[in-house]
Design an enzyme around this catalytic site. Structure first.
Site: not given
Lengths: 144, 88
Positions: A63-65
């Site tokens: 997960p990342h943003a």
């Protein structure tokens, strides 16, 4: 750059849903000072909006943003889930290893992704992340 | 030849894929211009091949590029097999 420092690895994380799993890994970024709570919530929102495309290998989620969602430093943490969680990915569910990526917009970001990629291109290392102790894991991290 | 590696945001997953696609193409002796981007930008970019996940491939239907689906981004053997099949 903060790359899987011992305090950023939780080998006995509890999560019942993808959101909890993302927060478990995200919290480790926040506690290390690499990211803000807003970044963790942006990772969760990204999952809810764009789906589980970041489950990029069997049992592995990344997960990342975006940097502007609240990252101070390029970083990677790991939450190993005691009970694997289905993210809704047809080929790669259920997820056991959640590597939260603190995205930066500088050269560190690329250096860190290269490190992670080289590490996870070796199936023996993935096995170690799934079953090994913290000592065994920190030992392979020191090799390069 | 132009290859686009595509993910949801265009900053993390697609960059990992790009690194491994470049490695595989080098091994195969294929010269290519490899870039990474997010799925909405990809719709407006020209390319010969787009490498992405099954999940995102559905959003790219109708793109003129040939779509190559990879399930395991860390499995160089799978990436090689899929690219070889697409290039044949």
């Amino acid at each position: 750059m903060k790359f899987l420092e011992p305090a950023m690895i939780d080998l006995a994380a509890n999560a019942a849903t993808p959101e909890e799993a993302i927060r478990a890994a995200g919290r480790l970024l926040v506690e290390s000072g690499a990211a803000e709570d807003s970044y963790v919530e942006a990772m969760v929102a990204s999952y809810e909006a764009k789906g589980p495309y970041f489950v990029l290998a069997p049992h592995i989620a990344l997960p990342h943003a975006k940097t502007e969602d609240g990252v101070h430093e390029a970083s990677v943490s790991l939450a190993r889930l005691q009970e694997p969680v289905a993210f809704g990915h047809k080929a790669n569910d259920p997820v056991k290893l959640v590597f939260a990526l603190g995205s930066a917009s500088n050269a560190d970001h690329i250096a860190l992704l290269r490190k992670l990629t080289l590490l996870l291109n070796d199936p023996a290392n993935i096995e170690l992340f799934k079953t090994g102790t913290l000592d065994q894991i920190t030992a392979i991290l020191k090799e390069d | 030849m132009k290859v686009l590696c595509v993910c949801g945001l265009g900053q993390g997953t697609s960059l990992i894929l790009r690194m491994n696609v470049e490695t595989v193409l080098r091994d195969l002796g294929v010269g290519a211009d490899v870039e990474h981007t997010d799925v909405s930008s990809a719709a407006g970019m020209s390319a010969d091949y787009i490498v992405t996940s099954n999940e995102l491939a559905q959003s790219l239907q109708g793109h003129s590029a040939q779509i190559v689906i990879v399930n395991n981004y860390f499995d160089l053997a799978e990436i090689k097999e899929r690219l070889q099949a697409a290039l044949a």
